[in-house]
Design a protein around this motif. Structure first.
Motif, short mmCIF file in Angstrom:
data_model
loop_
_atom_site.label_atom_id
_atom_site.label_comp_id
_atom_site.label_asym_id
_atom_site.label_seq_id
_atom_site.Cartn_x
_atom_site.Cartn_y
_atom_site.Cartn_z
N PHE A 1 0.78 -1.14 0.12
CA PHE A 1 -0.01 0.03 0.15
C PHE A 1 0.91 1.22 0.08
O PHE A 1 0.35 2.40 -0.09
CB PHE A 1 -0.79 -0.02 1.11
N ALA A 2 2.23 1.20 -0.04
CA ALA A 2 3.23 2.45 0.44
C ALA A 2 2.95 3.32 -0.83
O ALA A 2 2.60 4.78 -0.25
CB ALA A 2 4.39 1.80 0.44
N GLU A 3 2.96 3.02 -1.89
CA GLU A 3 3.01 4.08 -3.05
C GLU A 3 1.56 4.73 -2.95
O GLU A 3 1.44 6.04 -3.16
CB GLU A 3 3.28 3.42 -4.35
N ARG A 4 0.50 4.16 -2.86
CA ARG A 4 -0.96 4.40 -3.04
C ARG A 4 -1.12 5.20 -1.71
O ARG A 4 -1.67 6.47 -1.92
CB ARG A 4 -1.77 3.23 -2.85
N GLN A 5 -0.54 5.08 -0.43
CA GLN A 5 -0.80 5.87 0.59
C GLN A 5 -0.14 7.11 0.30
O GLN A 5 -0.68 8.17 0.65
CB GLN A 5 0.05 5.24 1.74
#
Ligand code: FAD
Length: 577
Positions: A319-323
């Motif tokens: 989820f890092a990039e989306r977050q």
């Protein structure tokens, strides 16, 4: 009460079981179809608390907004008598237009509104009854109030719409009561805020939350097409804030090959072989999963550092990039991407691999230790749910239109938040990044797992709690039935006569069980096990059977409380907390 008997030209078969199905939602409908086909039953009786058999809660016309979309397309929905799209194309044009699917009835990749699936399920239920080779009795507006499992059969107590009480005996009972009885007042699904509220809070950000917001938006304005883009025009001023733990929106549905291709390294067989029924199984499964992902999409594996990832930090990496990008910017990019993938059938391989992996995980999760199960819920489950619960494109387009019109925003509550009632209907929300008041709060977090002490039928609940206690299991975590959906030890012949497929009680141990594919799979598994191992048929329950049960008139709980077997609801609530 309406009683329907199927038209059976020939006399009913003398052998087979007399079976009760409690609940005629999607699970009850698939189960009825499977049982009439396998020849395991000589008679089936269906009890449904609502007026209509088939739709259940999720697809009921009375309970769902007509604009609420399902997140499963025809290609994935297991047929009952006929596939959804085959049924849809034979509906009158006027009916299709009213549902807004006039040009899409035969498109098995299109998402229909939930009420369309409800109409299909209602028709399928009727067709199953009409075509059944064995007698099927259907009691509508019939509330089952108790079930007793006995060694030689089961007893079902029920009330009809006029409140009269009845009792009947069966060889076997299938509990498909889902989210509880459907009453004319509804169960809360699809409820929307009162007209007066100006700032509405919505708990959750999944499709249920989107549906809740779209329902409000439709009542207070309209979506219109402008320059090829969906735009929202409000008639009265209002706004909604979605509150979720992580502040993310679901992604839009992506194209995938059907059936999904098998994975290299991670198959039901390799997964089952790595499970030992002890702590550490999750790590062993993750190694296989990671190997399969790396083989499917080595470039993506490098970008998220898969080589160093663990079962516990994979979700964070995923989820890092989306977050970092934020929910609205990501939704816009993601929507453009998925449209291109649908057009050229070229979805990134890692997405398809994760979609397939969730099916493999689903088969072995019931065998995980409590510690591994808790770790899965905290991490990997989020990834799989995100992947398989991608939502219709129109749902994301509507959310973007609402956000552009400054009607909707999304707040990440994090772990440390507090929500408390204010004056009137209002609520105060305090979180590290957002503090404020909303005029009204809608809980749209979707289906939640339920503990066994909320199980609906008091005597059966007590029997299940006692069995869980004897097995050293925690009943707070719901049910963990065998593959045939029965609970209890092999020697427990009484509980082997009851199949439990009421979804909220299964969700803790089978987190991916919700959805029509799973409803149909449970129905198949039950019908097959009943066909393969029919119980000794003796649907009439003798006085001796009851005396046998009364031999053990009470059960001692771990805290020393002694409960009579026919305890009242209140006694059970107190004893089981
Ligand atoms: C709001 C919502 C949206 C969903 N959307 C989707 C989706 O888009 N795609 C998807 O695949 N899945 C979706 N799901 C998952 C859905 O739960 C399943 O697909 C399926 O509909 C569950 O059916 P069921 O028959 O098990 O339960 P239910 O739908 O709850 O049906 C249970 C039935 O049992 C009856 N009943 C209960 N208690 C008694 C009693 N004591 N006596 C007699 N009758 C009783 C009820 O009246 C009801 O008709 C959604 C779920 C919800 C809640």
């Amino acid at each position: 009460m309406t009683r329907t008997l199927s038209a059976t030209a020939s006399p009913p078969p003398a052998s087979g079981e007399r079976i009760a199905i409690i609940g005629a939602g999607a699970t009850g409908t698939y189960t009825l179809e499977a049982l009439t086909r396998t020849g395991a039953a000589r008679e089936i009786v269906v009890f449904e608390s609502g007026d209509t058999c088939g739709p259940g809660l999720a697809y009921s016309e009375q309970l769902n907004d007509p604009h609420a979309l399902s997140n499963i397309a025809g290609i994935e929905i297991p047929p009952v008598v006929e596939p959804l799209n085959v049924w849809a194309v034979r509906q009158p044009r006027g009916r299709l237009d009213a549902w807004g699917i006039g040009d899409d009835a035969g498109n098995d990749r299109a998402f229909f509104s939930r009420v369309v699936l409800g109409a299909w399920l209602a028709d399928q239920f009727t067709l199953v009854v009409e075509r059944s080779p064995i007698p099927v009795s259907v009691h509508r507006q019939a509330d089952v109030i108790d079930v007793v499992a006995l060694p030689h059969g089961c007893r079902v107590n029920w009330r009809d719409g006029a409140g009269s009480a009845f009792q009947d005996a069966f060889d076997r009972v299938i509990v498909a009561s889902g989210y509880g009885p459907i009453t004319p007042k509804g169960n809360g699904a699809g409820e929307s805020a009162g007209k007066a509220a100006v700032h509405i809070g919505v708990l959750g950000s999944s499709l249920s939350a989107i549906d809740a917001v779209v329902g409000i938006a439709m009542k207070r304005g309209d979506f219109v097409e402008r320059d090829g883009r969906l735009v929202y025009v409000a008639e009265t001023p209002w706004r909604a804030t979605l509150f979720s733990r992580h502040g993310l929106l679901p992604e839009a549905d992506f194209w995938f090959p059907h059936p999904l291709p098998e994975l290299e390294h991670f198959t039901p067989e390799s997964a089952a072989a790595s499970v030992r029924g002890e702590d550490g199984d999750l790590d062993r499964l993750f190694v296989l999963f990671a190997r399969a992902l790396a083989a499917a999409d080595p470039d993506w594996a490098k970008t998220i550092g898969l080589a160093d990832a663990t079962a516990d930090d994979f979700a964070e990496r995923y989820f890092a990039e989306r977050q970092a990008r934020g929910p609205w910017a990501h939704a816009r990019t993601n929507l453009a991407d998925v449209k291109a993938w649908h057009a050229n059938h070229r979805t990134p391989a890692w997405r398809i691999a994760i979609l397939k992996a969730h099916e493999v995980f689903a088969e072995v999760i019931p065998a995980l230790s409590p510690a591994d199960l808790a770790r899965l819920h905290a991490g990997l489950k989020r990834v799989f749910t995100d992947n398989y619960a991608a939502v219709p494109h129109l749902s994301i387009e509507r959310m973007l239109a609402l956000h552009d019109a400054q009607a909707v925003d999304l707040v990440a509550l994090g772990k440390d938040y507090e929500i408390s009632p204010g004056s009137g209907l209002s609520w105060l929300v305090r979180s590290p990044d957002w503090t404020g008041r909303v005029d009204e709060l809608i809980d749209a977090r979707g289906s939640q797992a339920a503990a066994l002490n909320h199980f609906p039928f008091p005597t059966l609940r007590l029997q299940l709690c006692a069995s869980a206690l004897a097995e050293g299991e925690d009943w707070k975590s719901g049910l963990n039935p065998a593959e045939d959906l029965t609970c209890g030890t092999d020697g427990d012949v009484a509980l082997k006569r009851v199949h439990l497929c009421a979804l909220p009680f299964l969700l803790r141990n089978r987190p991916f069980v919700q959805g029509l594919v799973e409803c149909a799979a449970m129905a198949r598994a039950m019908a097959e096990s009943i066909r393969a191992e029919p119980s000794e048929a003796s649907a009439s329950i003798s006085t001796m059977d009851l005396l046998e049960m009364l031999d053990q008139p009470s059960i001692s709980l771990a805290d020393g409380a002694v409960l009579p077997i026919a305890a009242s609801d209140e006694q059970l609530e107190t004893a089981t907390g």
